[in-house]
Scaffold this active site. Sequence first.
Site, PDB file in Angstrom:
ATOM      1  N   TYR A  63       0.849  -1.195   0.000  1.00 51.31           N
ATOM      2  CA  TYR A  63       0.000   0.000   0.000  1.00 51.31           C
ATOM      3  C   TYR A  63       0.885   1.247   0.000  1.00 51.31           C
ATOM      4  CZ  TYR A  63      -3.805  -3.212   1.287  1.00 51.31           C
ATOM      5  OH  TYR A  63      -4.716  -4.251   1.317  1.00 51.31           O
ATOM      6  N   PRO A 214     -15.519  -3.928   2.121  1.00 46.76           N
ATOM      7  CA  PRO A 214     -16.832  -4.080   2.764  1.00 46.76           C
ATOM      8  C   PRO A 214     -17.855  -3.034   2.327  1.00 46.76           C
ATOM      9  CG  PRO A 214     -15.210  -3.217   4.316  1.00 46.76           C
ATOM     10  CD  PRO A 214     -14.452  -3.629   3.086  1.00 46.76           C
ATOM     11  N   ALA A 216     -17.809  -1.898  -0.864  1.00 45.48           N
ATOM     12  CA  ALA A 216     -17.703  -1.923  -2.322  1.00 45.48           C
ATOM     13  C   ALA A 216     -17.065  -0.618  -2.809  1.00 45.48           C
ATOM     14  CB  ALA A 216     -19.062  -2.172  -2.974  1.00 45.48           C
ATOM     15  N   GLY A 218     -16.921   2.224  -1.547  1.00 45.46           N
ATOM     16  CA  GLY A 218     -17.705   3.450  -1.335  1.00 45.46           C
ATOM     17  C   GLY A 218     -19.099   3.376  -1.944  1.00 45.46           C
ATOM     18  N   LEU A 220     -21.442   1.319  -1.367  1.00 42.91           N
ATOM     19  CA  LEU A 220     -22.449   1.028  -0.337  1.00 42.91           C
ATOM     20  C   LEU A 220     -22.679   2.192   0.631  1.00 42.91           C
ATOM     21  CD1 LEU A 220     -21.827  -2.777   0.195  1.00 42.91           C
ATOM     22  CD2 LEU A 220     -24.024  -1.692  -0.367  1.00 42.91           C
ATOM     23  N   THR A 221     -22.041   3.323   0.389  1.00 36.47           N
ATOM     24  CA  THR A 221     -22.405   4.521   1.153  1.00 36.47           C
ATOM     25  C   THR A 221     -23.648   5.161   0.542  1.00 36.47           C
ATOM     26  OG1 THR A 221     -21.126   6.036  -0.228  1.00 36.47           O
ATOM     27  CG2 THR A 221     -19.962   5.016   1.619  1.00 36.47           C
ATOM     28  N   GLY A 222     -23.972   4.756  -0.704  1.00 31.76           N
ATOM     29  CA  GLY A 222     -25.107   5.351  -1.417  1.00 31.76           C
ATOM     30  C   GLY A 222     -24.729   6.611  -2.184  1.00 31.76           C
ATOM     31  N   LYS A 223     -23.458   7.006  -2.134  1.00 29.89           N
ATOM     32  CA  LYS A 223     -23.138   8.294  -2.785  1.00 29.89           C
ATOM     33  C   LYS A 223     -23.157   8.235  -4.309  1.00 29.89           C
ATOM     34  CE  LYS A 223     -18.218   7.897  -1.555  1.00 29.89           C
ATOM     35  NZ  LYS A 223     -17.202   8.540  -0.744  1.00 29.89           N
TER      36      LYS A 223
END
Length: 347
Positions: A63, A214, A216, A218, A220-223
């Site tokens: 990373y 977890p 995806a 970002g 799955l934040t809905g943004k």
Amino acid sequence: MDKIEYRVLGDSGINVTAMGIGTQAWGKESFGYGSRYTEKDVFEAFQASLDAGVNFFDTSDSYAKGESERLLGKFFKNDGRPVVIASKFTKSKWYDPGNYKSPKDVLPAIDNSLNNLGLKQLDLYQMHYPESQSKINGYLDALAETVKSGKAKSIGLCNFSADRLRYAYEYLDKKGVTIASNQIGYNLLFRHPETNGLLKTCDELNVAPIAILPLAEGILTGKYRVGGLDYPKNVKSIMKVTQLDIFGTGHPTFWFKSLFKKPYELEREKLEPLFELMENIASSHQATIVQVALNWLLNSHPKMIYIPGAKNLKQVSDNLSSLKWKLTSDEFQKISKLERELWNNYK
Ligand SMILES: NC(=O)c1ccc[n+]([C@@H]2O[C@H](COP(=O)([O-])OP(=O)(O)OC[C@H]3O[C@@H](n4cnc5c(N)ncnc54)[C@H](OP(=O)(O)O)[C@@H]3O)[C@@H](O)[C@H]2O)c1
């Protein structure tokens, strides 16, 4: 806040909070480090995590070419509170962290990670990617050596399919070394480990499943839902690579179709009913969509550990708030059922 939930890394006896923190984006310019967020932001995210009782941090030698390890090491040295640290050996063909090409490079690689982190021993040392069957034994022996030499307390794998996991586990078990964990793609929109044997094998062997991506990346934040932001380039490419299922940890028969199909996670119109349901459930708990996605993961499997990445205090605070409340079993079932319907309509 409710009492924070701990889970064990397999048979290692090492207790970690069910939710840890992923540090893949720390120091990484291609993810916006230095422009959209800075060292101060990730330091604040680190401190807020410890303040909330989270003790588990996942990093890798690859990373940002070791910068994620160096930042993490600097942060916990300055802070002084106890942490559980996981890092990884990455063979050079993937990200070229240290020109590591063979099993004999594993011990120098862990020395380099320990040096970056300022540690004498890692809690969990993981093999970042599987190897071909003809080469795997050498890497597994080298991984075992990191435990025998005292450089790692426990060892884990990443991206190992059910068959590969079983082989590696049994090979090392005969030598008296136990695999503690396997990092696998798993989230509300990527549930293949439920049906491809991965979770079942983890259960049988008592290997802790650690869910990567977890949120995806970002999604799955809905943004990025209907009316929201465009999917960034890195999100689109990560979803495409995930869908190609290079390591056989995804859908067993979908990969060929997937060469030509838009990834499920990028089908915002098709996923909108799920985001609407998550939004309704979130508002009844004075919560957010991202908290529903993380709460779903907490409930998804009794041994699941998940490590959402966060780049700043705002993101981490939102994610940590998911630890303050729980989905009811009815809410969990409704979300799970609707997602399966959407997946079945898509595939
Ligand atoms: N072993 C492996 O092969 C492997 C592979 C991948 C990941 N991992 C591990 O798994 C961890 C998690 O994966 P990941 O970090 O790539 O993906 P992720 O956790 O699914 O998504 C993290 C991204 O979502 C966005 N985000 C997070 N919380 C948010 C919030 N509350 N509100 C809005 N946006 C939010 C941030 O990106 P933006 O701000 O850019 O939207 C963040 O970088 C990694 O850090 C790493 O430790 C391991």
